[in-house]
Design a protein around this motif. Structure first.
Motif, mmCIF file in Angstrom:
data_model
loop_
_atom_site.group_PDB
_atom_site.id
_atom_site.type_symbol
_atom_site.label_atom_id
_atom_site.label_comp_id
_atom_site.label_asym_id
_atom_site.label_seq_id
_atom_site.Cartn_x
_atom_site.Cartn_y
_atom_site.Cartn_z
ATOM 1 N N LEU A 137 16.991 5.146 2.690
ATOM 2 C CA LEU A 137 15.946 4.460 1.901
ATOM 3 C C LEU A 137 14.565 4.743 2.106
ATOM 4 C CD1 LEU A 137 15.670 1.850 -0.218
ATOM 5 C CD2 LEU A 137 15.215 0.525 1.694
ATOM 6 N N ARG A 138 13.562 5.158 1.400
ATOM 7 C CA ARG A 138 12.200 5.249 1.945
ATOM 8 C C ARG A 138 11.347 4.052 1.912
ATOM 9 N NH1 ARG A 138 9.431 9.538 3.783
ATOM 10 N NH2 ARG A 138 11.210 10.673 3.526
ATOM 11 N N ILE A 139 10.409 3.868 3.012
ATOM 12 C CA ILE A 139 9.750 2.455 2.982
ATOM 13 C C ILE A 139 8.583 2.948 3.187
ATOM 14 C CG2 ILE A 139 11.705 1.273 3.936
ATOM 15 C CD1 ILE A 139 10.305 1.063 6.757
ATOM 16 N N ARG A 140 7.534 2.166 2.952
ATOM 17 C CA ARG A 140 5.948 2.305 2.935
ATOM 18 C C ARG A 140 5.570 1.148 3.305
ATOM 19 N NH1 ARG A 140 2.550 4.257 -2.145
ATOM 20 N NH2 ARG A 140 2.928 1.894 -2.889
ATOM 21 N N LEU A 141 4.663 1.194 4.308
ATOM 22 C CA LEU A 141 3.878 -0.124 4.796
ATOM 23 C C LEU A 141 2.643 0.441 5.763
ATOM 24 C CD1 LEU A 141 4.767 0.449 8.203
ATOM 25 C CD2 LEU A 141 6.824 -0.791 7.412
ATOM 26 N N GLN A 142 1.848 -0.390 5.866
ATOM 27 C CA GLN A 142 0.559 -0.162 6.614
ATOM 28 C C GLN A 142 0.378 -1.094 7.708
ATOM 29 O OE1 GLN A 142 -2.927 0.121 3.714
ATOM 30 N NE2 GLN A 142 -4.220 0.599 5.661
ATOM 31 N N PRO A 143 0.802 -0.652 9.051
ATOM 32 C CA PRO A 143 0.558 -1.438 10.204
ATOM 33 C C PRO A 143 -0.894 -1.975 10.346
ATOM 34 C CG PRO A 143 1.908 0.418 10.697
ATOM 35 C CD PRO A 143 1.315 0.764 9.315
ATOM 36 N N GLU A 144 -1.063 -3.108 11.165
ATOM 37 C CA GLU A 144 -2.565 -3.500 11.084
ATOM 38 C C GLU A 144 -3.126 -2.607 12.081
ATOM 39 O OE1 GLU A 144 -4.426 -7.521 12.858
ATOM 40 O OE2 GLU A 144 -2.489 -7.585 12.628
ATOM 41 N N GLY A 145 -4.494 -2.311 11.665
ATOM 42 C CA GLY A 145 -5.206 -1.151 12.493
ATOM 43 C C GLY A 145 -4.806 0.264 12.107
ATOM 44 N N TRP A 146 -4.096 0.497 11.290
ATOM 45 C CA TRP A 146 -3.811 1.747 10.707
ATOM 46 C C TRP A 146 -4.670 2.232 9.599
ATOM 47 C CZ3 TRP A 146 1.504 4.366 11.906
ATOM 48 C CH2 TRP A 146 2.074 4.129 13.168
ATOM 49 N N ALA A 147 -5.082 3.269 9.604
ATOM 50 C CA ALA A 147 -6.142 3.606 8.532
ATOM 51 C C ALA A 147 -5.322 3.770 7.042
ATOM 52 C CB ALA A 147 -6.782 4.970 8.927
ATOM 53 N N GLU A 148 -4.386 4.358 7.198
ATOM 54 C CA GLU A 148 -3.421 4.644 5.895
ATOM 55 C C GLU A 148 -2.054 4.239 5.794
ATOM 56 O OE1 GLU A 148 -4.833 5.914 3.389
ATOM 57 O OE2 GLU A 148 -6.679 6.748 4.245
ATOM 58 N N PRO A 149 -1.718 3.914 4.927
ATOM 59 C CA PRO A 149 -0.075 3.400 4.625
ATOM 60 C C PRO A 149 0.574 4.717 5.134
ATOM 61 C CG PRO A 149 -1.136 2.890 2.700
ATOM 62 C CD PRO A 149 -2.281 3.744 3.260
ATOM 63 N N VAL A 150 1.701 4.267 5.926
ATOM 64 C CA VAL A 150 2.747 5.368 6.071
ATOM 65 C C VAL A 150 4.084 5.376 5.522
ATOM 66 C CG1 VAL A 150 1.659 5.979 8.333
ATOM 67 C CG2 VAL A 150 3.363 3.820 8.084
ATOM 68 N N THR A 151 4.748 6.249 5.333
ATOM 69 C CA THR A 151 6.265 6.412 4.799
ATOM 70 C C THR A 151 7.186 6.602 5.939
ATOM 71 O OG1 THR A 151 6.115 8.346 3.594
ATOM 72 C CG2 THR A 151 5.224 6.595 2.634
ATOM 73 N N ARG A 152 8.332 5.994 5.815
ATOM 74 C CA ARG A 152 9.679 6.568 6.825
ATOM 75 C C ARG A 152 10.666 6.409 5.870
ATOM 76 N NH1 ARG A 152 5.732 8.005 9.187
ATOM 77 N NH2 ARG A 152 5.273 7.674 11.523
ATOM 78 N N ALA A 153 11.913 7.206 6.361
ATOM 79 C CA ALA A 153 13.066 6.971 5.595
ATOM 80 C C ALA A 153 14.271 6.445 6.670
ATOM 81 C CB ALA A 153 13.326 8.416 5.215
ATOM 82 N N TYR A 154 14.994 5.494 6.278
ATOM 83 C CA TYR A 154 15.936 5.098 7.182
ATOM 84 C C TYR A 154 17.525 4.960 6.453
ATOM 85 C CZ TYR A 154 12.055 3.711 10.038
ATOM 86 O OH TYR A 154 11.064 3.530 11.063
ATOM 87 N N THR A 155 18.265 5.409 7.077
ATOM 88 C CA THR A 155 19.359 5.304 6.201
ATOM 89 C C THR A 155 19.956 4.051 6.057
ATOM 90 O OG1 THR A 155 20.185 7.213 7.627
ATOM 91 C CG2 THR A 155 21.991 6.190 6.643
#
Length: 700
Positions: A380-398
């Motif tokens: 599953l590919r997820i997208r989130l934007q941690p507080e203080g991060w300039a851009e959203p990030v995506t990661r993949a987790y089984t």
């Protein structure tokens, strides 16, 4: 007591199979013929066991299958005070009961008639089946001559108990409604049903020992039988005992007799139908737990008002139902396919610490849409934007569990590098929302291989293995893979070993699971033989010790060094490259040596030209994506996600066309391809008046 006509034996005491050709055909189709034949010769008998003789007199009701003058099977239920079903010896049963008013059974009882009895204790979920013929008719019932008996698995049964409010031996005239189509009342009974019964018949074809009438139970969540129209019903078929009495009978005669009980009003609904078995299709994939579908085409129905001689208690639903789907979920799942390439909000409904460093996050849709179904091993590919991060990030987790139509589960290791995984552990809790794309990935369990399986993992690489294991070992003891499964996992110690209790339970319930846990640095509290099975690493010597000679499918997941070393070891032990399936944390982290495969790929290749480098290669299905092919030929294209999500690998296609392994989630400019999930179109085209295989030229 009279002398039994058949001396008791440990099981089926005839040379012939206890199954008829229809049952054998289905067993062969599903790949369980040899196993079920061996089990059947132990479990199917031509007499009642002492346990069965003690069991049937406990019942206040028994379900019955019969065959009418037109050869149609009907399902019925008989009631009586406990003891009304009384074995007189090992091969004869006396039944002191009368059919309910309006039941088709009233017209199907005569000496020699084919019948079957299904003794079910709904509150204990015990089941036993008897097949035979009517012996003699008596003023208060009949005797039955037994041909075959079988204890049946107690799955999907809703617990209920009955209390009589009138004499069950004195049927009371009630209004009876005959129709060829469903009316509003019949629809309402079926729409809320969590249970129904099926009668079927295998006509005698030279061997009456294994043919005759049958009756069986089916259960599910309320509403699991769908009303398609006023003459058609569809119901899921879940995992059972793999004997396939009903499906086998339908191979020879597809008549079906259905019975629905309205446990609230006491109405009885009897249906004569023709059955159709649906083996494949999107609805099966979308219905959690369904192995196939049964479609019933109604010929006749009989509804009798307030027919029951008593009242049943409210249902105690089978715990297995939570692992099954519902038609409402199926509709949402099929609709969600439209959203496969759309980022959607999901709410965290639960977090579970699987070990000191791995936490599971349970996710459900926050947009009131369904879940796309997926295969065990996908991510599953997820997208989130941690507080203080300039851009959203995506990661993949089984995804660490099988598709259930309601939730996704990802299990994330805290890496300790202040990255996304750490942020998930520290900041994401119940009620929070993250975005996801539909599951994807080509590392999946091959359910068609039919070979013994070895699941090899290290650290958080256990996550796809848990999903694969759960996809095959189901319902507290049933297995969809009738071959040995070897689960070999490496961890540092018990604190950092995930899913320990889950694996221990699986091993206790499933005899075909062989579990071996290796600790590299056991703690002082770890106990060899209890928390782990060996100390060190997974290596050649350990695999030689644990794996008997067999034909295996191997699945590997773990850190890059683990993956490469295990891959090399497996090749050295004679494993075929094509039977080693890989998932890794670093893309292209394993150097495969396809030339060592014993299985040659004889498929016709497609020529791929890399224009800027001047290199040419031949793509075949085993080559993977165009990105894989480029890397295998020494090129280093830009990439990031390797899932068609980010667009980093977009490459101009100077000639030819490409197909996609899965539909891209990233938009592409005209004339470009996302090579991480693309392969060359392998079709033929007309060139100079002749058909040629089209090549592809990439600007790489």
């Amino acid at each position: 007591m009279s002398k039994p006509a058949v001396p008791p034996s440990p099981g089926w005491d005839l040379e012939r199979s206890p199954f008829h050709p229809g049952e054998i055909a289905i067993q062969e189709r599903v790949g369980v013929r040899e196993k079920i034949d061996a089990q059947g010769r132990r479990a199917v008998r031509r007499y009642l066991t002492p346990e069965q003789r003690a069991y049937f007199p406990l019942l206040p009701y028994v379900f019955m299958g019969s065959v009418d003058a037109q050869g149609r099977p009907w399902a019925s239920v008989l009631f009586g005070e406990p003891g009304f079903v009384s074995p007189t010896n090992e091969v004869t049963v006396a039944v002191r009961a009368r059919p309910l008013y309006g039941d088709p059974l009233n017209d199907a009882m005569f000496p020699g008639a084919e019948i079957a009895l299904l003794g079910v204790q709904l509150h204990t979920r015990r089941r036993n089946r008897i097949v035979g013929t009517v012996g003699a008719l008596m003023p208060d019932g009949f005797s039955m001559n037994i041909r075959q008996t079988l204890g049946i698995c107690p799955q999907y049964i809703q617990g209920r108990e009955i209390s009589f409010d009138r004499d069950p031996l004195a049927p009371v005239p009630r209004p009876v409604h005959h129709a060829s189509r469903l009316d509003a009342v019949s629809r309402a009974i079926i729409a809320k049903a969590d249970t129904y019964f099926i009668a079927s018949v295998a006509p005698h074809e030279g061997d009456n020992m294994v043919t005759g009438a049958d009756v069986t139970h089916r259960g599910g969540r309320p509403g699991f039988v769908r009303i398609d129209d006023d003459s058609t019903l569809t119901a899921p078929e879940f995992v059972g005992n793999f004997i396939f009495n009903t499906l086998g009978n339908w191979q020879m005669d597809n008549h079906a007799g259905l019975m629905f009980i309205d446990f609230d009003s006491g109405d009885m609904l009897y249906i004569a139908a023709h059955a159709e078995v649906i083996w494949e299709g999107p609805e099966i994939r979308a219905f959690t737990g369904a192995q196939r579908l049964f479609r019933y085409h109604i010929d006749e129905l009989i509804r009798v008002e307030a027919s029951l001689p008593g009242r049943f208690t409210a249902p105690d639903y089978s715990p297995l139902l939570k692992r099954t789907g519902h038609w409402d979920e199926v509709a949402k799942t099929l609709e969600a396919e439209r959203l496969r390439t759309v980022w959607r909000p999901f709410k965290v409904i639960e977090t579970i610490d699987e070990s000191a460093s791995i936490r599971s996050f349970m996710l459900e849709p926050a947009d009131d849409s369904g879940l796309v179904t997926y295969q065990a091993g996908q991510y599953l590919r997820i997208r989130l934007q941690p507080e203080g991060w300039a851009e959203p990030v995506t990661r993949a987790y089984t995804l660490s569990d099988v598709s259930n139509g309601r939730t996704y589960r990802i299990s994330v290791k805290r890496e300790g590098n202040d990255g996304v995984s750490d942020w998930l552990h520290e900041h994401v809790a119940m009620g929070d929302t993250i975005e996801t794309l539909a599951p994807r990935g080509s590392f999946v369990f091959d359910e068609t291989a039919g070979r013994s399986v070895v699941l090899l993992s290290a650290g958080v690489g256990i996550t796809p293995m848990i999903a694969m294991l759960n996809s095959q070992l189901v319902n507290d003891g049933r297995t969809l893979l009738h071959k040995p499964i070897h689960f070999i996992h490496a961890a540092i110690d018990s604190e950092r070993r995930a899913f320990a209790s889950h694996l221990a339970r699986k091993e206790a319930l499933h005899t075909n699971l062989n579990l071996h846990i290796v600790f590299s640095r056991p703690s002082a509290d770890d106990v060899l033989g209890k928390t782990h099975h060996s100390v060190g690493r997974i290596d050649r010597a350990l695999l030689q010790k644990l794996l008997p000679l067999d034909d295996y499918e191997f699945y590997l997941c773990g850190p890059p060094t683990f993956m490469q070393s295990i891959y090399d070891v497996l090749l050295s032990l004679g494993a075929r490259d094509t039977r080693i399936h890989l998932e890794s944390f670093g893309p292209a982290s394993v150097s495969r040596r396809v030339e060592q495969s014993v299985e040659a790929d004889t498929s016709e290749g497609v020529v791929v030209e890399f224009a800027r480098s001047g290199k040419t290669a031949v793509w075949r299905p085993k080559s993977g994506s165009l990105l894989d092919l480029a890397e295998a030929n020494g090129l280093q294209p830009l990439y990031s996600c390797r899932s068609g999500t980010c667009g980093t690998c977009a490459t101009r296609v100077a000639k030819g066309t490409v197909d996609y392994i899965e539909f891209p989630a990233h938009e592409m400019a005209p004339g470009e391809a996302l090579i991480c999930i693309a392969h060359p179109h392998a079709g033929l085209h007309l060139e100079d008046g002749t058909l040629n295989r089209e090549g592809v030229t990439l600007e790489l």
